[in-house]
Design a protein around this motif. Structure first.
Motif, PDB file in Angstrom:
ATOM      1  N   ARG A  77       0.675  -1.190   0.007  1.00  0.00           N
ATOM      2  CA  ARG A  77      -0.047   0.048   0.118  1.00  0.00           C
ATOM      3  C   ARG A  77       0.844   1.177  -0.074  1.00  0.00           C
ATOM      4  NH1 ARG A  77      -4.850  -1.817   4.116  1.00  0.00           N
ATOM      5  NH2 ARG A  77      -5.133  -3.825   3.616  1.00  0.00           N
ATOM      6  N   GLU A  78       2.203   1.273   0.920  1.00  0.00           N
ATOM      7  CA  GLU A  78       2.912   2.236   0.619  1.00  0.00           C
ATOM      8  C   GLU A  78       3.291   2.616  -0.797  1.00  0.00           C
ATOM      9  OE1 GLU A  78       6.019   1.123   3.239  1.00  0.00           O
ATOM     10  OE2 GLU A  78       4.943   1.061   5.088  1.00  0.00           O
ATOM     11  N   LEU A  79       3.551   1.582  -1.608  1.00  0.00           N
ATOM     12  CA  LEU A  79       3.929   1.718  -2.903  1.00  0.00           C
ATOM     13  C   LEU A  79       2.867   1.970  -3.982  1.00  0.00           C
ATOM     14  CD1 LEU A  79       6.390  -0.948  -2.698  1.00  0.00           C
ATOM     15  CD2 LEU A  79       7.080   1.259  -2.719  1.00  0.00           C
ATOM     16  N   GLY A  80       1.792   2.253  -3.440  1.00  0.00           N
ATOM     17  CA  GLY A  80       0.492   2.662  -4.156  1.00  0.00           C
ATOM     18  C   GLY A  80      -0.312   1.662  -4.919  1.00  0.00           C
ATOM     19  N   VAL A  81      -0.147   0.363  -4.212  1.00  0.00           N
ATOM     20  CA  VAL A  81      -1.122  -0.646  -4.682  1.00  0.00           C
ATOM     21  C   VAL A  81      -2.183  -1.153  -3.635  1.00  0.00           C
ATOM     22  CG1 VAL A  81      -1.053  -3.203  -5.145  1.00  0.00           C
ATOM     23  CG2 VAL A  81       0.824  -1.898  -6.194  1.00  0.00           C
ATOM     24  N   ARG A  82      -3.514  -1.092  -4.103  1.00  0.00           N
ATOM     25  CA  ARG A  82      -4.268  -1.311  -3.067  1.00  0.00           C
ATOM     26  C   ARG A  82      -5.306  -2.517  -3.944  1.00  0.00           C
ATOM     27  NH1 ARG A  82      -8.339   1.310  -4.914  1.00  0.00           N
ATOM     28  NH2 ARG A  82      -7.515   2.874  -6.825  1.00  0.00           N
ATOM     29  N   SER A  83      -6.399  -2.902  -2.789  1.00  0.00           N
ATOM     30  CA  SER A  83      -7.156  -3.869  -3.427  1.00  0.00           C
ATOM     31  C   SER A  83      -7.930  -3.217  -4.539  1.00  0.00           C
ATOM     32  CB  SER A  83      -8.232  -4.470  -2.251  1.00  0.00           C
ATOM     33  OG  SER A  83      -8.924  -3.247  -1.664  1.00  0.00           O
ATOM     34  N   GLY A  84      -8.610  -4.322  -5.543  1.00  0.00           N
ATOM     35  CA  GLY A  84      -9.345  -3.695  -6.784  1.00  0.00           C
ATOM     36  C   GLY A  84      -8.690  -3.288  -7.913  1.00  0.00           C
ATOM     37  N   ILE A  85      -7.492  -2.960  -7.865  1.00  0.00           N
ATOM     38  CA  ILE A  85      -6.846  -2.765  -8.929  1.00  0.00           C
ATOM     39  C   ILE A  85      -6.462  -3.862  -9.997  1.00  0.00           C
ATOM     40  CG2 ILE A  85      -5.907  -0.732  -7.964  1.00  0.00           C
ATOM     41  CD1 ILE A  85      -3.058  -1.741  -8.288  1.00  0.00           C
ATOM     42  N   PRO A  86      -6.379  -3.590 -11.404  1.00  0.00           N
ATOM     43  CA  PRO A  86      -5.627  -4.961 -12.205  1.00  0.00           C
ATOM     44  C   PRO A  86      -4.458  -5.150 -11.575  1.00  0.00           C
ATOM     45  CG  PRO A  86      -6.859  -3.041 -13.480  1.00  0.00           C
ATOM     46  CD  PRO A  86      -6.523  -2.463 -12.006  1.00  0.00           C
ATOM     47  N   ILE A  87      -4.231  -6.424 -11.889  1.00  0.00           N
ATOM     48  CA  ILE A  87      -2.839  -7.106 -11.591  1.00  0.00           C
ATOM     49  C   ILE A  87      -1.732  -6.597 -12.630  1.00  0.00           C
ATOM     50  CG2 ILE A  87      -1.359  -9.521 -11.621  1.00  0.00           C
ATOM     51  CD1 ILE A  87      -4.068 -10.909 -11.120  1.00  0.00           C
ATOM     52  N   ALA A  88      -1.937  -6.339 -13.598  1.00  0.00           N
ATOM     53  CA  ALA A  88      -1.011  -5.674 -14.548  1.00  0.00           C
ATOM     54  C   ALA A  88      -0.495  -4.127 -14.182  1.00  0.00           C
ATOM     55  CB  ALA A  88      -1.628  -5.537 -16.247  1.00  0.00           C
ATOM     56  N   PHE A  89      -1.556  -3.838 -13.529  1.00  0.00           N
ATOM     57  CA  PHE A  89      -1.248  -2.273 -13.251  1.00  0.00           C
ATOM     58  C   PHE A  89      -0.395  -2.270 -12.075  1.00  0.00           C
ATOM     59  CE2 PHE A  89      -2.099   1.413 -10.559  1.00  0.00           C
ATOM     60  CZ  PHE A  89      -2.334   2.534 -11.527  1.00  0.00           C
ATOM     61  N   ALA A  90      -0.625  -3.186 -10.884  1.00  0.00           N
ATOM     62  CA  ALA A  90       0.257  -3.487  -9.886  1.00  0.00           C
ATOM     63  C   ALA A  90       1.551  -4.116 -10.179  1.00  0.00           C
ATOM     64  CB  ALA A  90      -0.420  -4.464  -8.815  1.00  0.00           C
ATOM     65  N   LYS A  91       1.687  -4.827 -11.276  1.00  0.00           N
ATOM     66  CA  LYS A  91       2.941  -5.332 -11.734  1.00  0.00           C
ATOM     67  C   LYS A  91       4.002  -4.055 -12.009  1.00  0.00           C
ATOM     68  CE  LYS A  91       3.310  -9.758 -12.143  1.00  0.00           C
ATOM     69  NZ  LYS A  91       2.625 -10.829 -12.660  1.00  0.00           N
ATOM     70  N   LYS A  92       3.101  -3.099 -12.810  1.00  0.00           N
ATOM     71  CA  LYS A  92       3.861  -1.950 -13.247  1.00  0.00           C
ATOM     72  C   LYS A  92       4.346  -1.125 -11.977  1.00  0.00           C
ATOM     73  CE  LYS A  92       3.649  -0.895 -17.775  1.00  0.00           C
ATOM     74  NZ  LYS A  92       3.108  -0.632 -19.117  1.00  0.00           N
ATOM     75  N   ARG A  93       3.497  -0.879 -11.274  1.00  0.00           N
ATOM     76  CA  ARG A  93       3.706  -0.041 -10.090  1.00  0.00           C
ATOM     77  C   ARG A  93       4.933  -0.681  -9.175  1.00  0.00           C
ATOM     78  NH1 ARG A  93       0.019   3.308  -7.688  1.00  0.00           N
ATOM     79  NH2 ARG A  93      -0.194   5.134  -9.320  1.00  0.00           N
ATOM     80  N   LEU A  94       4.920  -2.111  -9.361  1.00  0.00           N
ATOM     81  CA  LEU A  94       6.060  -2.709  -8.376  1.00  0.00           C
ATOM     82  C   LEU A  94       7.285  -3.130  -9.225  1.00  0.00           C
ATOM     83  CD1 LEU A  94       3.480  -4.558  -6.174  1.00  0.00           C
ATOM     84  CD2 LEU A  94       4.615  -2.458  -5.598  1.00  0.00           C
ATOM     85  N   ALA A  95       7.329  -2.878 -10.298  1.00  0.00           N
ATOM     86  CA  ALA A  95       8.480  -3.239 -11.163  1.00  0.00           C
ATOM     87  C   ALA A  95       9.737  -2.513 -10.562  1.00  0.00           C
ATOM     88  CB  ALA A  95       8.342  -2.578 -12.503  1.00  0.00           C
ATOM     89  N   GLY A  96      10.987  -3.741 -10.498  1.00  0.00           N
ATOM     90  CA  GLY A  96      11.993  -3.547  -9.870  1.00  0.00           C
ATOM     91  C   GLY A  96      12.205  -3.820  -8.162  1.00  0.00           C
TER      92      GLY A  96
END
Length: 362
Positions: free
Chosen positions: A53-72
């Motif tokens: 969540r600190e990195l901007g990922v929360r429930s309900g968002i697409p997995i692909a979106f989260a992958k991008k957010r958490l790249a690296g």
DNA sequence: GTATGCTTTCGGC
DNA sequence: TTACGGCCGAAAGCATAC
């Protein structure tokens, strides 16, 4: 008489269970995901731990979106295992049940409870009891939760939400107004985006603003029933009792199709396991259903349903399959291609054996 | 006007 | 650049009967 109402919420529940079973995940972003099976990454995040969540990922968002957010980062993407979480949930709810007068489970990870009697009306005693519940849940299941104690269900829910994770917030009657006043209205249960916008137009932003409106003013905007509900909620005067929930009122299963389709055979083939599953769950519980619905989700993710109510309750799988096929035909006939499709049964009656037994006992 | 029942949509997690 | 689940209960909307 002031009540002592509690609300317990298991912290980032699914992700916490995964951390518990695999402690090496503890310091990583952890995402529990629902994979739809359409493409490798198709699906959504169901629960994210606090690191994610600190990195901007929360429930309900697409997995692909989260992958991008958490790249690296070394994020863990974990497939959801609902049955596993249900096991933990049942054991936690049992701990809660042992420690309260009445309890009302409202989801897999949360419940209201009433401890007025066993706390003898004392918020000091209530605080001790909430503390004990939290430590028992931690000791027996290794899970943290956030608990609120307050005079009503609405305020108890606000209290459990006030400090998390691992929070305990107690709001006595004398502190209630000050506690609720500054919060944004959309924190109140039942006030979503739409109602919040309408309230904002009337100059209402905080719960305190809402509490200062009288019922006739709210009546003009929302109708009488909603007006009374809003007024009571904001004033800390909601009197909804904590009540044990009865049996389930509906059982459903939804799937994502391999590709969008309006072809009935193609859809029925993919829906068949879901139909079997629904039938199995109904049979296990010894239920008879009278209402059958097909749920269709279009490519824009909007939802449409069609329902058939039977003359008499049944548990028959061929009746279920026939009705599903019929309703599905109607749905695709009107709407065209579907992206996802689901089946729901409801309007339950007890099985005949059980109803004759309860008749006999009466 | 009010109660009741059925279908569809909404919203929480 | 877009990206998108699977449940649940309750409210809302509508028709019908009295």
């Amino acid at each position: 008489m002031t009540r002592l109402v509690g609300h317990l919420d298991l912290d980032y529940f699914y992700a916490q269970v995964e951390e518990l079973e695999n402690p090496s995940l503890r310091n990583l972003p952890v995402l529990v995901c629902v994979y739809s099976g359409r493409t490798g990454n198709s699906g959504v995040v169901s629960t994210a731990n606090y690191r994610a969540r600190e990195l901007g990922v929360r429930s309900g968002i697409p997995i692909a979106f989260a992958k991008k957010r958490l790249a690296g980062t070394e994020a863990a993407f974990i497939r959801m295992d609902r049955e596993k979480y249900a096991g933990y949930s049942e054991r936690v709810m049992e701990i809660l049940r042992e420690n309260v007068d009445v309890m009302e489970q409202t989801g897999i990870d949360e419940a209201f409870f009433d401890i007025t009697k066993r706390a003898g009306g004392s918020f000091e005693a209530g605080t001790e009891m909430a503390s004990l519940i939290k430590s028992q849940v931690l000791q027996r299941e290794r899970l943290t939760c956030s608990v609120g104690i307050a005079p009503t269900k609405i305020s108890a829910k606000l209290a459990s939400d006030f400090k998390k994770p691992d929070g305990l917030t107690v709001v006595g009657p004398s502190e209630l107004a000050n506690f609720m006043e500054p919060m944004p209205v959309e924190k109140l249960y039942g006030i979503g985006d739409k109602t919040a916008k309408a309230l904002q137009g009337a100059g209402v932003v905080t719960i305190g603003d809402l509490a200062r409106k009288d019922i006739p003013q709210l009546d003009d905007l929302f109708g009488q029933k909603m007006a009374v509900y809003l007024h009571n909620s904001a004033s800390g005067e909601d009197d909804e009792p904590v009540q044990e929930r009865g049996k389930a009122t509906q059982i459903s299963r939804i799937i994502t199709l391999k590709r969008n389709s309006r072809n009935q055979d193609e859809i029925m083939t993919q829906l068949a396991p879901a139909l079997d599953d629904v039938h199995k769950r109904v049979a296990e519980k010894g239920l008879f259903f009278r209402s059958i619905s097909v749920i269709g989700i279009l490519s824009d993710l909007s939802i449409r349903t069609r329902t058939k109510t039977l003359e008499a309750p049944t548990s028959d799988s061929s009746t279920l399959n026939r009705a599903t096929s019929e309703l599905l035909g109607a749905l695709v006939g009107e709407l065209g291609d579907l992206r996802r499709v689901g089946i729901k049964v409801a309007d339950f009656e007890e099985s005949k054996e059980q109803s004759s037994l309860s008749e006999f006992l009466r």
